[in-house]
Design an enzyme around this catalytic site. Structure first.
Site, PDB file in Angstrom:
ATOM      1  CD  GLN A   1      58.201  53.092  76.249  1.00 30.64           C
ATOM      2  OE1 GLN A   1      57.836  53.624  77.298  1.00 30.64           O
ATOM      3  NE2 GLN A   1      57.360  52.898  75.244  1.00 30.64           N
TER       4      GLN A   1
ATOM      5  NE  ARG B   1      53.796  60.756  79.776  1.00 28.12           N
ATOM      6  CZ  ARG B   1      53.504  59.857  78.841  1.00 28.12           C
ATOM      7  NH1 ARG B   1      53.604  58.558  79.104  1.00 28.12           N
ATOM      8  NH2 ARG B   1      53.135  60.247  77.635  1.00 28.12           N
ATOM      9  CB  VAL B   2      59.431  56.520  78.965  1.00 33.85           C
ATOM     10  CG1 VAL B   2      60.388  57.357  78.130  1.00 33.85           C
ATOM     11  CG2 VAL B   2      60.082  56.129  80.278  1.00 33.85           C
ATOM     12  CB  SER B   3      54.364  54.348  78.522  1.00 37.49           C
ATOM     13  OG  SER B   3      53.810  55.480  77.910  1.00 37.49           O
ATOM     14  CE  LYS B   4      55.434  48.980  76.693  1.00 36.42           C
ATOM     15  NZ  LYS B   4      55.722  47.992  75.623  1.00 36.42           N
TER      16      LYS B   4
END
Length: 214
Positions: A15, A7-10
């Protein structure tokens, strides 16, 4: 069987999951068994995570690069791992804080038990703050208005407050702006979530609606 979650936030390209992917592949996970999300770790209803959890079977192990990739909410992490354990699925964290967690081993289970204890401590603190907030509202002469539906935030607050035997149910309902019937439809008297509450927490934000059912 090993399955990996990244998982990455953006999702704007700033990212990437390259580092996580490389670590998970090195850990022996087949590329076809990697799931990913571009979403905040505070969201419980991430599509990649949901698909990953549904794919896991008894005897499988979920592997994440760091514990915060699975989620940033301690209660969500604890509940997720408890659910996996009940299904016979293990969790292994490769690096970072929580790297000692491997619920397929006795030592890893012990470490996770410490995390679970911290989550319970946090829940008690939330209960204490809720009780204090209710007392403050009562001192200001605040009264409940027209009852509104439960929201994810209200469900979590109700769970924490109802888990505290000192909570005054009437005051809690006034603070949340709901009726007792609505409260008990979502949360049990001891703070356990019920089916309606689970649906609220699992419902995608885009389809949540405000209901005025009492």
């Amino acid at each position: 069987m090993l399955m990996g979650y990244m998982r990455v936030s953006k999702s704007d390209g700033t990212q990437t999951t390259d580092l996580q992917r490389a670590a998970l592949l090195e850990a022996g996970i087949d590329a076809e068994l990697l799931y990913q999300d571009h979403a905040s770790g505070k969201k419980d209803d991430r599509p990649g995570l949901v698909a990953c959890l549904k794919s896991l079977r008894d005897g499988d192990t979920l592997v994440v690069w760091k514990l915060d990739r699975l989620g940033r909410d301690l209660h969500h992490l604890v509940n997720t791992v408890h659910d996996l354990t009940a299904r016979g699925v293990g969790l292994k964290v490769l690096t970072g804080q929580g790297a000692a967690i491997d619920t397929t081993t006795a030592a890893g289970k012990l470490v996770f038990g410490i995390f679970a204890a911290l989550a319970e401590f946090e829940r008690e603190l939330i209960s204490e703050r809720t009780v204090a907030g209710l007392a403050s509202a009562r001192a200001r002469g605040r009264v409940g208005g027209r009852p509104f539906t439960m929201t994810p935030t209200k469900v979590r607050t109700a769970m924490a407050a109802m888990g505290n035997p000192e909570t005054n149910v009437g005051e809690l309902c006034d603070e949340l702006g709901i009726s007792r019937q609505t409260l008990y439809r979502h949360v049990s008297p001891t703070g356990e979530i019920r089916a309606d509450g689970t649906r609220i927490l699992n419902r995608p934000a885009s389809v949540r609606r405000t209901s005025r059912k009492p």
